[in-house]
Design a protein around this motif. Structure first.
Motif, PDB file in Angstrom:
ATOM      1  N   ASN A 190       0.828  -1.210   0.000  1.00  0.00           N
ATOM      2  CA  ASN A 190       0.000   0.000   0.000  1.00  0.00           C
ATOM      3  C   ASN A 190       0.860   1.258   0.000  1.00  0.00           C
ATOM      4  OD1 ASN A 190      -2.272  -1.617   0.055  1.00  0.00           O
ATOM      5  ND2 ASN A 190      -2.645  -1.346   2.231  1.00  0.00           N
ATOM      6  N   GLY A 191       1.935   1.239   0.799  1.00  0.00           N
ATOM      7  CA  GLY A 191       2.832   2.388   0.838  1.00  0.00           C
ATOM      8  C   GLY A 191       3.530   2.620  -0.493  1.00  0.00           C
ATOM      9  N   LEU A 192       4.075   1.564  -1.093  1.00  0.00           N
ATOM     10  CA  LEU A 192       4.757   1.711  -2.384  1.00  0.00           C
ATOM     11  C   LEU A 192       3.793   2.144  -3.484  1.00  0.00           C
ATOM     12  CD1 LEU A 192       7.192  -1.345  -2.424  1.00  0.00           C
ATOM     13  CD2 LEU A 192       7.821   1.083  -2.465  1.00  0.00           C
ATOM     14  N   VAL A 215       1.957   6.234  -7.261  1.00  0.00           N
ATOM     15  CA  VAL A 215       0.832   7.020  -7.796  1.00  0.00           C
ATOM     16  C   VAL A 215       1.080   8.513  -7.597  1.00  0.00           C
ATOM     17  CG1 VAL A 215      -1.623   7.571  -7.457  1.00  0.00           C
ATOM     18  CG2 VAL A 215      -0.895   5.183  -7.606  1.00  0.00           C
ATOM     19  N   ASP A 216       1.586   8.875  -6.429  1.00  0.00           N
ATOM     20  CA  ASP A 216       1.808  10.293  -6.110  1.00  0.00           C
ATOM     21  C   ASP A 216       3.040  10.877  -6.793  1.00  0.00           C
ATOM     22  OD1 ASP A 216      -0.432  10.180  -4.506  1.00  0.00           O
ATOM     23  OD2 ASP A 216       0.681  10.093  -2.611  1.00  0.00           O
ATOM     24  N   LEU A 267       8.757   8.690 -10.738  1.00  0.00           N
ATOM     25  CA  LEU A 267       9.679   7.892  -9.926  1.00  0.00           C
ATOM     26  C   LEU A 267      10.078   6.589 -10.619  1.00  0.00           C
ATOM     27  CD1 LEU A 267      11.285   7.341  -7.356  1.00  0.00           C
ATOM     28  CD2 LEU A 267       9.174   6.464  -6.330  1.00  0.00           C
ATOM     29  N   LEU A 268       9.134   5.884 -11.215  1.00  0.00           N
ATOM     30  CA  LEU A 268       9.466   4.601 -11.849  1.00  0.00           C
ATOM     31  C   LEU A 268      10.445   4.766 -12.999  1.00  0.00           C
ATOM     32  CD1 LEU A 268       6.057   2.718 -11.740  1.00  0.00           C
ATOM     33  CD2 LEU A 268       8.133   2.200 -10.454  1.00  0.00           C
ATOM     34  N   LEU A 277      18.746   2.093 -12.631  1.00  0.00           N
ATOM     35  CA  LEU A 277      19.041   0.653 -12.605  1.00  0.00           C
ATOM     36  C   LEU A 277      19.752   0.191 -13.877  1.00  0.00           C
ATOM     37  CD1 LEU A 277      15.734  -0.595 -10.964  1.00  0.00           C
ATOM     38  CD2 LEU A 277      18.023  -0.615  -9.925  1.00  0.00           C
ATOM     39  N   LYS A 278      19.525   0.900 -14.968  1.00  0.00           N
ATOM     40  CA  LYS A 278      20.214   0.594 -16.229  1.00  0.00           C
ATOM     41  C   LYS A 278      21.567   1.298 -16.325  1.00  0.00           C
ATOM     42  CE  LYS A 278      16.021  -0.074 -18.918  1.00  0.00           C
ATOM     43  NZ  LYS A 278      15.187   0.479 -19.999  1.00  0.00           N
TER      44      LYS A 278
END
Length: 106
Positions: A82-84, A89-90, A94-95, A102-103
């Motif tokens: 739920n936190g992640l 969403v907010d 970020l993703l 990461l790449k």
């Protein structure tokens, strides 16, 4: 997405039967012995993403041998998923930021 690698193992992502989902009041299930993460197809996008994160957390706990009783594990998976989900969403950028890092991209 058909598979997800967690630790040394690939898990198949399958549809969770809608009748099973409704009868058991679950939207997802991690089946370690079958190598499956089953997800309900009836959830909306955000809820579906949250359920996938939740089931991935169960898989991480299993793969890394974290010893928790069922009630503790469920609480931890719910809380962190739920936190992640809320953070993603907010903070929609970020993703992509994490993917670039990461790449090894700048």
């Amino acid at each position: 997405m058909k598979n997800i690698k967690i630790g040394y193992r690939d898990y198949k992502i399958k549809n969770l039967d809608s009748i099973v989902s409704r009868c058991n009041e679950i939207n997802g299930q991690f089946l370690a012995s079958d190598g499956v993460i089953a997800l309900s197809s009836t959830e909306d996008n955000i809820s579906h993403a949250n359920t996938l994160i939740h089931e991935v957390l169960h898989a991480i706990i299993y793969q890394w041998g974290i010893d928790l009783d069922d009630k503790e594990e469920e609480k931890i998976c719910n809380t962190i998923a739920n936190g992640l989900t809320t953070v993603f969403v907010d903070n929609p950028s970020l993703l992509s930021y994490l993917q670039k890092n990461l790449k090894g991209e700048k």
